[in-house]
Structure formats: structure tokens, C-alpha cells
Design a protein around this motif. Sequence first.
Motif, short mmCIF file in Angstrom:
data_model
loop_
_atom_site.label_atom_id
_atom_site.label_comp_id
_atom_site.label_asym_id
_atom_site.label_seq_id
_atom_site.Cartn_x
_atom_site.Cartn_y
_atom_site.Cartn_z
N THR A 129 28.77 -10.66 9.11
CA THR A 129 27.95 -10.26 9.87
C THR A 129 26.77 -9.60 9.18
O THR A 129 26.53 -9.83 8.15
N MET A 130 25.93 -8.95 10.08
CA MET A 130 24.86 -8.33 9.61
C MET A 130 24.88 -6.78 9.28
O MET A 130 23.86 -6.18 8.82
N LEU A 131 26.33 -6.37 9.14
CA LEU A 131 26.64 -5.04 8.89
C LEU A 131 25.99 -4.56 7.60
O LEU A 131 25.51 -3.38 7.40
N PRO A 132 25.94 -5.55 6.49
CA PRO A 132 25.16 -4.99 5.21
C PRO A 132 23.65 -4.68 5.43
O PRO A 132 23.33 -3.68 4.66
N TRP A 133 23.06 -4.97 6.61
CA TRP A 133 21.86 -4.12 6.58
C TRP A 133 21.44 -3.39 7.95
O TRP A 133 20.45 -3.19 8.44
N THR A 134 22.88 -2.92 8.28
CA THR A 134 22.65 -1.59 9.31
C THR A 134 21.64 -0.77 9.22
O THR A 134 21.04 -0.19 10.09
N ASP A 135 21.28 -0.31 7.97
CA ASP A 135 20.58 0.93 7.70
C ASP A 135 19.07 0.39 7.47
O ASP A 135 18.14 1.35 7.62
N PRO A 254 24.43 -3.73 -4.03
CA PRO A 254 24.63 -2.40 -2.95
C PRO A 254 23.78 -2.79 -1.69
O PRO A 254 22.53 -2.99 -1.80
N SER A 255 24.30 -2.44 -0.32
CA SER A 255 23.61 -2.53 0.89
C SER A 255 22.20 -1.65 0.58
O SER A 255 22.21 -0.43 0.07
N PRO A 256 20.89 -2.26 1.14
CA PRO A 256 19.75 -1.20 1.21
C PRO A 256 19.90 0.15 1.87
O PRO A 256 20.57 0.25 2.82
N PRO A 257 19.43 1.21 1.31
CA PRO A 257 19.66 2.49 2.04
C PRO A 257 18.60 2.58 3.18
O PRO A 257 17.46 1.85 3.32
N LYS A 258 18.89 3.57 3.94
CA LYS A 258 18.00 3.76 5.14
C LYS A 258 16.45 3.79 4.96
O LYS A 258 15.78 3.28 5.75
N GLY A 259 16.11 4.78 3.95
CA GLY A 259 14.74 4.67 3.83
C GLY A 259 14.19 3.66 3.35
O GLY A 259 12.60 3.84 3.00
N ARG A 260 14.88 2.74 3.02
CA ARG A 260 13.89 1.78 2.03
C ARG A 260 12.61 1.03 2.85
O ARG A 260 11.51 0.63 2.13
N THR A 261 12.95 0.62 4.02
CA THR A 261 11.78 0.03 4.97
C THR A 261 10.70 0.68 4.78
O THR A 261 9.35 0.51 4.30
N ALA A 262 10.50 2.09 5.07
CA ALA A 262 9.55 3.00 5.26
C ALA A 262 8.79 2.97 3.53
O ALA A 262 7.72 2.99 3.37
N GLN A 300 12.63 1.46 12.74
CA GLN A 300 12.81 0.24 11.64
C GLN A 300 11.77 -0.86 12.27
O GLN A 300 11.51 -1.12 13.20
N ILE A 301 11.52 -1.77 11.05
CA ILE A 301 10.71 -2.70 11.49
C ILE A 301 11.45 -4.10 12.19
O ILE A 301 12.56 -4.36 11.49
N PRO A 302 11.33 -4.47 13.17
CA PRO A 302 12.13 -5.75 13.74
C PRO A 302 11.97 -6.80 12.82
O PRO A 302 10.98 -7.13 12.10
N ILE A 303 12.80 -7.58 12.70
CA ILE A 303 13.18 -8.54 11.66
C ILE A 303 12.02 -9.72 11.79
O ILE A 303 11.63 -10.16 10.72
N ASP A 304 11.26 -10.12 12.96
CA ASP A 304 10.39 -10.89 13.20
C ASP A 304 8.99 -10.48 12.28
O ASP A 304 8.35 -11.04 11.76
N ASP A 305 8.74 -9.10 12.59
CA ASP A 305 7.49 -8.37 11.74
C ASP A 305 8.04 -8.46 10.28
O ASP A 305 6.82 -8.74 9.46
N LEU A 306 9.11 -8.03 9.88
CA LEU A 306 9.55 -8.10 8.66
C LEU A 306 9.14 -9.25 7.92
O LEU A 306 8.78 -9.15 6.82
N LEU A 307 9.54 -10.39 8.65
CA LEU A 307 9.33 -11.77 7.88
C LEU A 307 7.95 -12.07 7.74
O LEU A 307 7.43 -12.46 6.63
N ARG A 308 7.09 -11.57 8.84
CA ARG A 308 5.67 -11.95 8.74
C ARG A 308 4.86 -11.17 7.76
O ARG A 308 3.96 -11.49 6.91
#
Length: 467
Positions: A129-135, A254-262, A300-308
Motif C-alpha cells: 500500500t502507500m502507507l509508508p508515505w502516510t506522513d 525508514p518511512s519519511p517523517p512528517k516535516g520532510r516535505t517542508a 502536504q504537496i499533492p503527488i502530481d506537484d511533487l513529481l513536477r
Amino acid sequence: MVNSLNNESLSIYESWNIDMPSVSARSRLYNLKPIGMGTGGAESLTSYIARLAAAHSLTPAVLLGRTLASFMDKKYWLQGGARPGTRGSALGHSFGEHAKAINGIGVIAKDWVAALQTVTLRTDLSFLTMLPWTDVFTHRNLLRSSRTWCPSCYQDWRLNGQQIYEPLLWTFRDLDVCTRHHRRLISQCQHCHRKLPWLARCAQAGCCSKCDEWLGTSLDEVSNDAPILDHKLEWQIWIAKNLEELIIAARRLPSPPKGRTAQSISSCINQASDGVMNRFARLIGKRKNTVWGWQHGQAQIPIDDLLRICNRVGISLVDFLYADTFVLDDIDLIQTPAVSGVKAIGRSPRHLDPKATKDALLTILNQQTSLSMKEVATRIDLNKRLLYKHFPELCKAISTRHKQYRYKEQQRVRKVIADKINETRMSLHNIGVYPSRRRVVAAMKSKDVHHFMREKKTKIENLTLAA
Ligand SMILES: [Zn+2]
Ligand SMILES: [Zn+2]
């Protein structure tokens, strides 16, 4: 007469240890191994559930109803909107809409993983599943709502005697193309033209859950696919590569932590735009308020923006989500065109290649499968209005053809259902059963019939028998 006991005639046997041997815990269901674990082609959880059910000669509906449901106290979707207490309710029609969430990042995925791990004693099912990226993920634009597949992958697996399954990769909404076969992923059965849920009440691997037909086709067979433009293919190959790397990373890191995208977006702003957020927002074609929200962890950044974004600044998705720090390549981003199509805000309309676009429209008009202009615009990745402006005749022809096609298709489906109803009525009548509405519906066991009869308020009794 009982003979008196003669001690000398008794032999002495060895003594046995009757302590219970230590046996490891037994799983309630088979400890079925997921396909492709540790690779970019890892199986999705819905695919695993369908295979687990098949391994026990059960349908997914029966597996859910009889075994898993007791571990998941979620009556609202187990009953699928059907009457409470009916056995046929699990995985019912309304459940189809929830099925995609089984592969996602939310509570439904968590519930299914927990229940399945309890009954199989496996500990690795969250990687399906995508659970490893929940945060670090958000639900927006993440999952495809209906089942999507590459017909050539199905066909190859069957020809090579391999297991047929659906990779987690196919559940990402942004992936449209199979990069192995360079053909579009499909989300409509090529036989009955219907969309399919990720997990159906009953379906065989690689087959349509509505009409039971095989969904594979070889590349050599005449393909109805609209051509994929070069820039679109290049972008799709980039997406597939990055998502595959992400799926592999989930298993190893280990799964990425919550503040990672910021944290990562701040790092990008610092390196790509000297810390000037406005300039970075322009570079990736987003509003500054949006980017500010991402940078300050408010969204959080939506996946389509994240990829771009990753593509625009030249970093892999895995680095963006998993690395504590990264260094961007020192290139002039303003001058470098982005394959993802990201342009600065205030951009002029996308460049239109008249010849390639006309060819694409002509191919679509002449292909067997009819498409709406909305679908055409998505397929060739250009704005619908822009297409109408430059190719009004072709666009009108495509649209008219689609209207006619939809009308004919409606008539055809109605006729098939009406014939089926008459046929069922006759067979019930012939075996001496009164063909009441309820009995005919039960005999046909088809959702279409329910819909048809409800919508049209058609009384079976009013339909004339076939001559
Ligand atoms: Zn393929
Ligand atoms: Zn079908």
C-alpha cells in the motif's frame, strides 16, 4: 473366568515424553508471498487480496464476509449499501468506490493490512500500500479510482506462465503509460467498455469483473491506442522510474517523517532561487501562497506537484522524501525546459505542433474505440478549447461520432438486458416457477438489471415475451 495377572508375562516398554512439542504459531489463512516484493513492480494490496481469496478457492466477497470482516468493525462499507443482513452485501456496488483506498494512505488501508496480517501472520503487507508515505503524501490526486492495467503485461505474464497480478505502480493516478510496452494503461474493459473496481466481489486474475473476458492483448494485435507524443512519453518514463524507486525505497528505508516535505521544499528554495520564495513559486508554476503553505508545513504537496517540482529542480523523488540533505545540480533552471510541462506562471499557451496534433486527431477519429473530446484532450495532453480553435472540423467530427456511439451503445445494452430478462422469465416459466420480478432478478444476478429496472421503472410483467 478372569485369569489372575501374571507379572512375568508383562514386558516393559520404553517411556514416552508426552510434553507438547513447541510449534510455531499457525496462520488462519495461507501465508501467501506477495509478488515482486522489494522491486518496483511490487504487488498492490487489492491484487494480493484477490490472489489470497483464489488460493483458498473463495471469491474476495466470501473471504471478506466470512474471515476478514470480523477483524474489521466497519459495517458502513462492509455492507456496501445493501440491505443489512444479506449475504451478498460485502463488496457491493458502493464498495467499489472505497476499494481504491485499500491501496492508499488512510484508515481503510490500515484496517485491511492489520486484518490480513492477523490471518496470514505476515508482517510486510503495508508495503503493498502507500502507507509508508502516510506522513508525506496527501489524498489529493493520489489514487486512481478504477482498476487500471497494461493489456500487454497481462498477456506476457500469461504466455510466460507467470502469476497475473496488479502492481502498486498502476494505482498511482499520475502514471498513464506502461514503460515496458510503451503503451497506455487502460481503465475500461475492451469488451464491455465498463470501468472496473480495484477489488470486485468476484473476478479471475487478468479478467474483467463485469463480463469475465480476458483483458490481455498482445502488442502485435491492432491497437486502438491513440499515439503517445514524445514529450508525454519522456515525462511518463521519468514518473515511472521515480515511483518505482520510491516503492523500492519504502521496503529498505525508514518511512519519511512528517516535516520532510517542508524541509525539502525549503532546501530547494534556498538552492534554486537563493532563498527567494516568490522566485521559486514562479519557477515551478505555482502560486506563492500555495508554496508558502508547503514550506511552512501547513499542507502536504499533492503527488502530481511533487513529481513536477522534483523534475523541475533535477532531483529524484526518493532524494526529496528520504534524504536528510541534498545538493541540487548547479544549472540555470530558468533556461532549462521541463519535460513535465511546468512553465512559469503567466505562461503563453502550450506550444502546439500542428502536424503531430492533426495526425493524432485523425488517428483517434479513425480508430475503433470512440472517445469524447474531453478524453481526447487528456490523451494528447492539450487543452480542449485550443484543439477546437485550431481543428474545428476534426473536433466536431470526433464529438458527433462519440454522441452516436453512446446512443448506439445505450440501445445495445438495453436490448441485451431486455433479451436476458425475457429469456430468464421463459426459463423460470418452463420449470413451473412463477417469474416474479424478484425471482427474475435473483436468477440473473446482475447489477445492470437492478439499475435498468429501477431507472426505467420497468415492470417485468409488462415486457412482452420474446416471440
Ligand atoms: Zn506493459
Ligand atoms: Zn468487461
